[in-house]
Scaffold this motif. Structure first.
Motif, PDB file in Angstrom:
ATOM      1  N   THR A   1      23.663   6.064  -1.269  1.00 20.32           N
ATOM      2  CA  THR A   1      23.699   6.783  -2.539  1.00 20.32           C
ATOM      3  C   THR A   1      22.370   7.517  -2.714  1.00 20.32           C
ATOM      4  OG1 THR A   1      22.719   4.984  -3.816  1.00 20.32           O
ATOM      5  CG2 THR A   1      25.135   4.939  -3.532  1.00 20.32           C
ATOM      6  N   PRO A   2      22.319   8.463  -3.655  1.00 18.68           N
ATOM      7  CA  PRO A   2      21.029   9.115  -3.919  1.00 18.68           C
ATOM      8  C   PRO A   2      19.934   8.101  -4.280  1.00 18.68           C
ATOM      9  CG  PRO A   2      22.791  10.375  -4.919  1.00 18.68           C
ATOM     10  CD  PRO A   2      23.406   9.103  -4.401  1.00 18.68           C
ATOM     11  N   GLY A   3      20.306   7.069  -5.018  1.00 11.64           N
ATOM     12  CA  GLY A   3      19.328   6.035  -5.365  1.00 11.64           C
ATOM     13  C   GLY A   3      18.822   5.293  -4.142  1.00 11.64           C
ATOM     14  N   ASP A   4      19.724   5.012  -3.198  1.00 10.17           N
ATOM     15  CA  ASP A   4      19.322   4.366  -1.943  1.00 10.17           C
ATOM     16  C   ASP A   4      18.328   5.244  -1.191  1.00 10.17           C
ATOM     17  OD1 ASP A   4      21.102   2.255  -2.417  1.00 10.17           O
ATOM     18  OD2 ASP A   4      22.686   3.161  -1.184  1.00 10.17           O
ATOM     19  N   CYS A   5      18.613   6.539  -1.163  1.00 10.56           N
ATOM     20  CA  CYS A   5      17.733   7.481  -0.464  1.00 10.56           C
ATOM     21  C   CYS A   5      16.365   7.547  -1.123  1.00 10.56           C
ATOM     22  CB  CYS A   5      18.362   8.870  -0.419  1.00 10.56           C
ATOM     23  SG  CYS A   5      19.863   8.956   0.559  1.00 10.56           S
ATOM     24  N   ARG A   6      16.350   7.547  -2.451  1.00 11.62           N
ATOM     25  CA  ARG A   6      15.064   7.564  -3.172  1.00 11.62           C
ATOM     26  C   ARG A   6      14.284   6.269  -2.925  1.00 11.62           C
ATOM     27  NH1 ARG A   6      14.879  12.105  -5.803  1.00 11.62           N
ATOM     28  NH2 ARG A   6      16.739  12.974  -6.755  1.00 11.62           N
ATOM     29  N   ASP A   7      14.978   5.149  -2.866  1.00 15.74           N
ATOM     30  CA  ASP A   7      14.314   3.879  -2.558  1.00 15.74           C
ATOM     31  C   ASP A   7      13.701   3.917  -1.167  1.00 15.74           C
ATOM     32  OD1 ASP A   7      15.091   2.888  -5.022  1.00 15.74           O
ATOM     33  OD2 ASP A   7      16.761   1.698  -4.219  1.00 15.74           O
ATOM     34  N   ARG A   8      14.452   4.459  -0.217  1.00 10.02           N
ATOM     35  CA  ARG A   8      13.942   4.546   1.150  1.00 10.02           C
ATOM     36  C   ARG A   8      12.739   5.496   1.221  1.00 10.02           C
ATOM     37  NH1 ARG A   8      16.214   2.622   5.970  1.00 10.02           N
ATOM     38  NH2 ARG A   8      17.237   1.334   4.419  1.00 10.02           N
ATOM     39  N   ALA A   9      12.803   6.610   0.477  1.00 10.97           N
ATOM     40  CA  ALA A   9      11.668   7.545   0.430  1.00 10.97           C
ATOM     41  C   ALA A   9      10.430   6.853  -0.131  1.00 10.97           C
ATOM     42  CB  ALA A   9      12.026   8.767  -0.404  1.00 10.97           C
ATOM     43  N   GLU A  10      10.619   6.054  -1.170  1.00 15.50           N
ATOM     44  CA  GLU A  10       9.496   5.319  -1.763  1.00 15.50           C
ATOM     45  C   GLU A  10       8.919   4.321  -0.768  1.00 15.50           C
ATOM     46  OE1 GLU A  10       6.590   4.038  -4.387  1.00 15.50           O
ATOM     47  OE2 GLU A  10       7.779   5.870  -4.313  1.00 15.50           O
ATOM     48  N   HIS A  11       9.778   3.679  -0.002  1.00 14.17           N
ATOM     49  CA  HIS A  11       9.321   2.743   1.030  1.00 14.17           C
ATOM     50  C   HIS A  11       8.404   3.464   2.027  1.00 14.17           C
ATOM     51  CE1 HIS A  11       9.439  -0.228   4.263  1.00 14.17           C
ATOM     52  NE2 HIS A  11       9.814   0.750   5.048  1.00 14.17           N
ATOM     53  N   TYR A  12       8.830   4.641   2.490  1.00 16.14           N
ATOM     54  CA  TYR A  12       8.023   5.391   3.444  1.00 16.14           C
ATOM     55  C   TYR A  12       6.728   5.900   2.807  1.00 16.14           C
ATOM     56  CZ  TYR A  12      11.599   5.165   7.010  1.00 16.14           C
ATOM     57  OH  TYR A  12      12.478   4.712   7.964  1.00 16.14           O
ATOM     58  N   ARG A  13       6.764   6.253   1.512  1.00 21.15           N
ATOM     59  CA  ARG A  13       5.555   6.708   0.830  1.00 21.15           C
ATOM     60  C   ARG A  13       4.525   5.585   0.797  1.00 21.15           C
ATOM     61  NH1 ARG A  13       2.776   6.186  -3.405  1.00 21.15           N
ATOM     62  NH2 ARG A  13       4.213   4.747  -4.414  1.00 21.15           N
ATOM     63  N   GLN A  14       4.969   4.379   0.478  1.00 25.52           N
ATOM     64  CA  GLN A  14       4.052   3.240   0.436  1.00 25.52           C
ATOM     65  C   GLN A  14       3.511   2.903   1.824  1.00 25.52           C
ATOM     66  OE1 GLN A  14       6.104   0.045  -1.565  1.00 25.52           O
ATOM     67  NE2 GLN A  14       6.196   1.179  -3.494  1.00 25.52           N
ATOM     68  N   ALA A  15       4.371   2.976   2.816  1.00 28.16           N
ATOM     69  CA  ALA A  15       3.926   2.703   4.189  1.00 28.16           C
ATOM     70  C   ALA A  15       2.908   3.746   4.638  1.00 28.16           C
ATOM     71  CB  ALA A  15       5.121   2.680   5.135  1.00 28.16           C
ATOM     72  N   LYS A  16       3.134   4.991   4.235  1.00 27.79           N
ATOM     73  CA  LYS A  16       2.214   6.077   4.599  1.00 27.79           C
ATOM     74  C   LYS A  16       0.820   5.805   4.038  1.00 27.79           C
ATOM     75  CE  LYS A  16       2.506   9.819   2.268  1.00 27.79           C
ATOM     76  NZ  LYS A  16       2.976  11.029   1.625  1.00 27.79           N
ATOM     77  N   ALA A  17       0.755   5.273   2.829  1.00 25.05           N
ATOM     78  CA  ALA A  17      -0.529   4.986   2.192  1.00 25.05           C
ATOM     79  C   ALA A  17      -1.324   3.918   2.953  1.00 25.05           C
ATOM     80  CB  ALA A  17      -0.314   4.547   0.752  1.00 25.05           C
ATOM     81  N   MET A  18      -0.627   3.078   3.701  1.00 21.22           N
ATOM     82  CA  MET A  18      -1.297   2.011   4.446  1.00 21.22           C
ATOM     83  C   MET A  18      -1.517   2.357   5.914  1.00 21.22           C
ATOM     84  SD  MET A  18       0.415  -1.402   2.815  1.00 21.22           S
ATOM     85  CE  MET A  18       2.088  -0.937   3.235  1.00 21.22           C
ATOM     86  N   ALA A  19      -0.979   3.468   6.371  1.00 21.56           N
ATOM     87  CA  ALA A  19      -1.090   3.824   7.790  1.00 21.56           C
ATOM     88  C   ALA A  19      -2.538   4.135   8.153  1.00 21.56           C
ATOM     89  CB  ALA A  19      -0.199   5.024   8.094  1.00 21.56           C
ATOM     90  N   LYS A  20      -2.917   3.718   9.332  1.00 21.58           N
ATOM     91  CA  LYS A  20      -4.300   3.882   9.760  1.00 21.58           C
ATOM     92  C   LYS A  20      -4.549   5.138  10.597  1.00 21.58           C
ATOM     93  CE  LYS A  20      -5.083  -1.098   9.829  1.00 21.58           C
ATOM     94  NZ  LYS A  20      -5.704  -1.268   8.563  1.00 21.58           N
ATOM     95  N   ASP A  21      -3.520   5.653  11.230  1.00 26.30           N
ATOM     96  CA  ASP A  21      -3.745   6.814  12.090  1.00 26.30           C
ATOM     97  C   ASP A  21      -2.961   8.035  11.608  1.00 26.30           C
ATOM     98  OD1 ASP A  21      -1.183   7.055  14.160  1.00 26.30           O
ATOM     99  OD2 ASP A  21      -1.529   5.028  13.395  1.00 26.30           O
ATOM    100  N   HIS A  22      -3.446   9.180  11.988  1.00 25.87           N
ATOM    101  CA  HIS A  22      -2.880  10.453  11.544  1.00 25.87           C
ATOM    102  C   HIS A  22      -1.422  10.619  11.985  1.00 25.87           C
ATOM    103  CE1 HIS A  22      -2.768  14.632  10.352  1.00 25.87           C
ATOM    104  NE2 HIS A  22      -2.366  14.955  11.560  1.00 25.87           N
ATOM    105  N   PHE A  23      -1.124  10.280  13.229  1.00 26.35           N
ATOM    106  CA  PHE A  23       0.237  10.435  13.743  1.00 26.35           C
ATOM    107  C   PHE A  23       1.232   9.653  12.893  1.00 26.35           C
ATOM    108  CE2 PHE A  23       3.809   8.878  16.213  1.00 26.35           C
ATOM    109  CZ  PHE A  23       4.356  10.065  16.672  1.00 26.35           C
ATOM    110  N   THR A  24       0.910   8.403  12.595  1.00 25.02           N
ATOM    111  CA  THR A  24       1.810   7.554  11.810  1.00 25.02           C
ATOM    112  C   THR A  24       1.968   8.093  10.395  1.00 25.02           C
ATOM    113  OG1 THR A  24       1.182   5.641  13.138  1.00 25.02           O
ATOM    114  CG2 THR A  24       2.230   5.184  11.023  1.00 25.02           C
TER     115      THR A  24
END
Length: 60
Positions: A5-28
């Protein structure tokens, strides 16, 4: 497999946004940013599709 659902997609986008904030390297960070963007676009597309008028299937 159940469609997202659109809500599922937004949840997944938020998951990736949070993971991005913790990533240590540029590629990731770039990869996670691309995934976040893709899921946000997918959510918007699904919402637009749901709101679009439905065409009747006319055979014959």
């Amino acid at each position: 497999m159940k469609a997202m659902t659109p809500g599922d997609c937004r949840d997944r986008a938020e998951h990736y946004r949070q993971a991005k904030a913790m990533a240590k390297d540029h590629f990731t960070r770039r990869y996670l940013a691309a995934m976040e963007h893709s899921y946000r676009v997918l959510a918007e597309s699904e919402e637009a599709f749901e709101k679009a008028p439905k065409l009747e299937d006319k055979k014959g």
